[in-house]
Every structure is written in C-alpha cells, then in structure tokens.
Design an enzyme around this catalytic site. Structure first.
Site, mmCIF file in Angstrom:
data_model
loop_
_atom_site.group_PDB
_atom_site.id
_atom_site.type_symbol
_atom_site.label_atom_id
_atom_site.label_comp_id
_atom_site.label_asym_id
_atom_site.label_seq_id
_atom_site.Cartn_x
_atom_site.Cartn_y
_atom_site.Cartn_z
ATOM 1 N N SER A 36 0.851 -1.196 0.000
ATOM 2 C CA SER A 36 0.000 0.000 0.000
ATOM 3 C C SER A 36 0.878 1.235 0.000
ATOM 4 O O SER A 36 2.105 1.144 0.080
ATOM 5 C CB SER A 36 -0.916 0.004 1.227
ATOM 6 O OG SER A 36 -0.150 0.083 2.423
ATOM 7 N N PHE A 80 -7.910 -4.618 9.372
ATOM 8 C CA PHE A 80 -7.752 -4.994 7.966
ATOM 9 C C PHE A 80 -6.376 -5.589 7.669
ATOM 10 O O PHE A 80 -6.209 -6.236 6.636
ATOM 11 C CB PHE A 80 -7.927 -3.772 7.056
ATOM 12 C CG PHE A 80 -9.273 -3.129 7.112
ATOM 13 C CD1 PHE A 80 -10.339 -3.661 6.421
ATOM 14 C CD2 PHE A 80 -9.478 -1.978 7.855
ATOM 15 C CE1 PHE A 80 -11.587 -3.065 6.457
ATOM 16 C CE2 PHE A 80 -10.719 -1.368 7.892
ATOM 17 C CZ PHE A 80 -11.778 -1.914 7.200
ATOM 18 N N SER A 124 -13.608 -13.161 5.421
ATOM 19 C CA SER A 124 -13.740 -13.459 3.994
ATOM 20 C C SER A 124 -14.734 -14.579 3.771
ATOM 21 O O SER A 124 -14.862 -15.499 4.590
ATOM 22 C CB SER A 124 -12.370 -13.863 3.436
ATOM 23 O OG SER A 124 -12.489 -14.454 2.158
ATOM 24 N N TYR A 149 -5.114 -18.930 2.608
ATOM 25 C CA TYR A 149 -5.682 -17.622 2.929
ATOM 26 C C TYR A 149 -6.994 -17.781 3.689
ATOM 27 O O TYR A 149 -7.190 -17.194 4.757
ATOM 28 C CB TYR A 149 -5.910 -16.805 1.651
ATOM 29 C CG TYR A 149 -6.797 -15.601 1.852
ATOM 30 C CD1 TYR A 149 -6.333 -14.499 2.566
ATOM 31 C CD2 TYR A 149 -8.095 -15.574 1.357
ATOM 32 C CE1 TYR A 149 -7.150 -13.393 2.768
ATOM 33 C CE2 TYR A 149 -8.909 -14.475 1.551
ATOM 34 C CZ TYR A 149 -8.434 -13.388 2.262
ATOM 35 O OH TYR A 149 -9.242 -12.308 2.469
ATOM 36 N N LYS A 153 -7.993 -16.905 7.741
ATOM 37 C CA LYS A 153 -9.134 -16.104 8.192
ATOM 38 C C LYS A 153 -9.999 -16.898 9.156
ATOM 39 O O LYS A 153 -10.483 -16.364 10.178
ATOM 40 C CB LYS A 153 -9.957 -15.650 6.982
ATOM 41 C CG LYS A 153 -9.281 -14.621 6.106
ATOM 42 C CD LYS A 153 -9.080 -13.305 6.841
ATOM 43 C CE LYS A 153 -8.583 -12.202 5.926
ATOM 44 N NZ LYS A 153 -8.379 -10.919 6.645
#
Length: 341
Positions: A36, A80, A124, A149, A153
């Site tokens: 980012s 996040f 997710s 992934y 989560k």
C-alpha cells in the site's frame, strides 16, 4: 469515537477511513506499507477535509501497539491488516499464518491490556470453503476453506470466538466479505496492488490502460453457464459503509456477531469483462488458462441478515462498480504515482 484502523492505507482500509472521517469519527491508521501507499490517506484527507493520524508499523509489533494504545484513547479497532492473495497463499502458506494469524493474536493481546474491547475483523467468504448450495448464509459450516488464505481467516475467527467465550467484555464483529471492487467515485483513491494484480478487476483495468497485454482467465471449464467462475462483487464504498453500520450495532452489544457483506448477485468472469468493456469503451483481450489451485466454481451471498440487523444493503450496481474502477484507473494508470510515494 476514535477508531484504530490496521491496514489503513490499503485498498479497503483507505476507503473505510474516508467513510469514518465523513461520519465524524477520529481515525488512527496503522500500516507497514507492504502492499500500500501513504498517498492514499493524503488523498483521503483532501476528499474529506479532515486529517487522520498515520503510524508506520507492523501489527505484530507488540511494543509499538502498547505505545499506540497508551498514547491514543482508542474506542474500537477495525482490523484490515494482513495478506490477501489466494494464489500466493498456496505458494507461501507460512507467511499467511505468520501475518494474518499471529498478527491478530498480538493485536487482541494489546487491546485487552489497554482495555479496548470492540473489534471489527476483516474476514472473507473463503471461510465457507465450497458450499453445497447458493446463496451462502452465515449459518453455513466453515470447516473446510480451500486455500491457506481462507484457513488463516477462519483460524482468526475461531480464535476470536474462543476469546469472547472466555471473556464477556469483548464485542466482536466478523465481516465476511465477498469480492470488493471499484473505487471512490472521485477517482482519487482505488486499488493499487504492487506488481501483477492477484484479483480480477485490477487485472482487467490494467489491461485496458496498456499496463498488461492481456487478461488470463483461470479456468474455462467450470460447471457454470459460460465455464468461468461466478463471484459476488461488491463496491468498496458499500463495503466501507457496512463497517460503520457494524460499529454502530456494536456500541451496546457484547459477544460475537457475523455478517456477510455482498450484493447477493453472482457474475461470471466473462460477464465482468464484458461489463467493463461496455462502460470503458476499451477492449480487454483474454486468454483462458488452467484453473488455479483453491478456486471454487461459484460463490455469492445471502445478505438478508445484514439487511435486517444492520439496515445495510449494497446500493451500487455493476455499471457503477465499473465506472468508478475505470475513473480510478484512467486517472491513475500506474496507481499512486512514484513521485507521491
């Protein structure tokens, strides 16, 4: 309220910071900039006319978190921060467990030490694995995600459930996203992944501006109408507003609450390509290649629980998603400019 937003300069984080500032909240953003740019929050401040505090650092750094909570009167945390590329997680699972799981453990330990008990976790739809029917309800089982992934989560979700069971002071929201797309309508902030994008829409838009030669479509032989995967795509600003509604709901609540955030409509990969071409007027050459490990054929949400309990529904349709994406990409063909970084 004063809200700590981990991963605050990222795609979803930056759009949510904007929504928080516009709603009158104070924001402290924490980010290590691994995927980012701090430019996103510079532009958020220009859009909102309000400033946030940006702290560079990693959510796994306990000393930094302790200092942050000691110096800032944080009321709640939107979490996040984490890695999010499905295919990369298959190649490098330990990085996903280290970042997503260990980082979350460190964060909640620091929150408890500081007496901060409200947490919204960025989860997710991958936690559902490959459901036997559609649409997907929050009550569906979550035992078999198809990639590391999704498993990372789910591990965090289960850890937070255990934490709440052990200590009744916690108020936790688990927000199960479907597929965030689009950008702020101004075109000033949007999705800017480093390197080759892992998600469909950034790949489509980069092909359209000439930054990539063609779009690779992973799998053309799924049991769907056109052979490509079907997903539920939600505009990132609708998603951001879902976080605000969750915060409002949690103000006087304890325990764990779970909500799907999606539109309830599934579109195939080829339908998304055609929609983008129609809105942008640009051709997107494609090549259909082998399936990716960990992908499922179809996935879309039942959003009735969020509508009933949060009074929230996604309002932006497919054309708006594409218009806003194209506005962002055409104004920022290479993302946030290197000069601004």
């Amino acid at each position: 309220m004063k809200i700590l937003v981990t991963g605050g300069t990222g795609y979803i984080g930056s759009h949510t910071v904007l929504a928080l500032l516009e709603a009158g909240h104070d924001v402290v953003a924490l980010d290590n900039f691994c995927n980012s740019s701090a430019v996103s929050l510079t532009r958020v401040e220009r859009l909102s006319g309000k400033s946030s505090l940006l702290i560079e650092g990693d959510v796994r750094d306990r000393a930094l978190l302790d200092q942050l909570f000691a110096e800032q009167a944080i009321d709640a945390v939107l979490h996040f921060a984490g890695l999010k590329a499905l295919e990369e997680s298959v190649r490098n699972p330990l990085e996903y467990y280290k970042n997503n799981v260990s980082g979350s453990v460190t964060l909640v330990q620091a929150m408890a030490e500081a007496g901060v008990w409200r947490l919204v976790f960025s989860s997710s739809a991958t936690v559902y694995g490959e459901p036997s029917q559609m649409p997907i309800c929050e009550s569906f089982p979550t035992s078999k995600p198809t990639n590391p992934y999704g498993r990372s989560k789910l591990m965090v979700e289960e850890m937070l459930q255990d934490l709440v069971n052990a200590d009744g002071r916690w108020s936790v929201a688990l927000l199960r996203y479907f597929n965030p797309v689009g950008a702020h309508e101004s075109g000033m902030i949007g999705e800017d992944p480093d390197g080759t994008p892992n998600n469909l829409l950034p790949s489509i838009s980069r092909v359209a501006v000439g930054a990539m030669k063609k779009l690779f479509v992973y799998g053309g032989d799924y049991p769907t109408a056109d052979g490509t995967c079907i997903r539920d795509y939600i505009h990132v600003m609708d998603l951001a507003l879902g976080h605000l509604r969750a915060l409002e709901f949690m103000r006087d609540q304890r325990g764990v609450n779970i909500w799907n955030l999606g539109t309830g409509i599934g579109y195939s990969v080829l339908e998304m390509v055609r929609a983008f071409e129609r809105v942008s007027g640009r051709a997107v050459p494609i090549e259909i290649v082998a399936r990716r490990v960990g992908d499922i054929a179809e996935c879309w949400a039942d959003t009735s629980k969020a509508a009933e309990e949060l009074n929230w529904r996604a309002e932006r349709g497919l054309d708006v998603m594409m218009q806003d994406l194209w506005c962002w990409q055409s104004k920022n063909p290479y993302g946030y400019s290197r000069l601004e970084k």
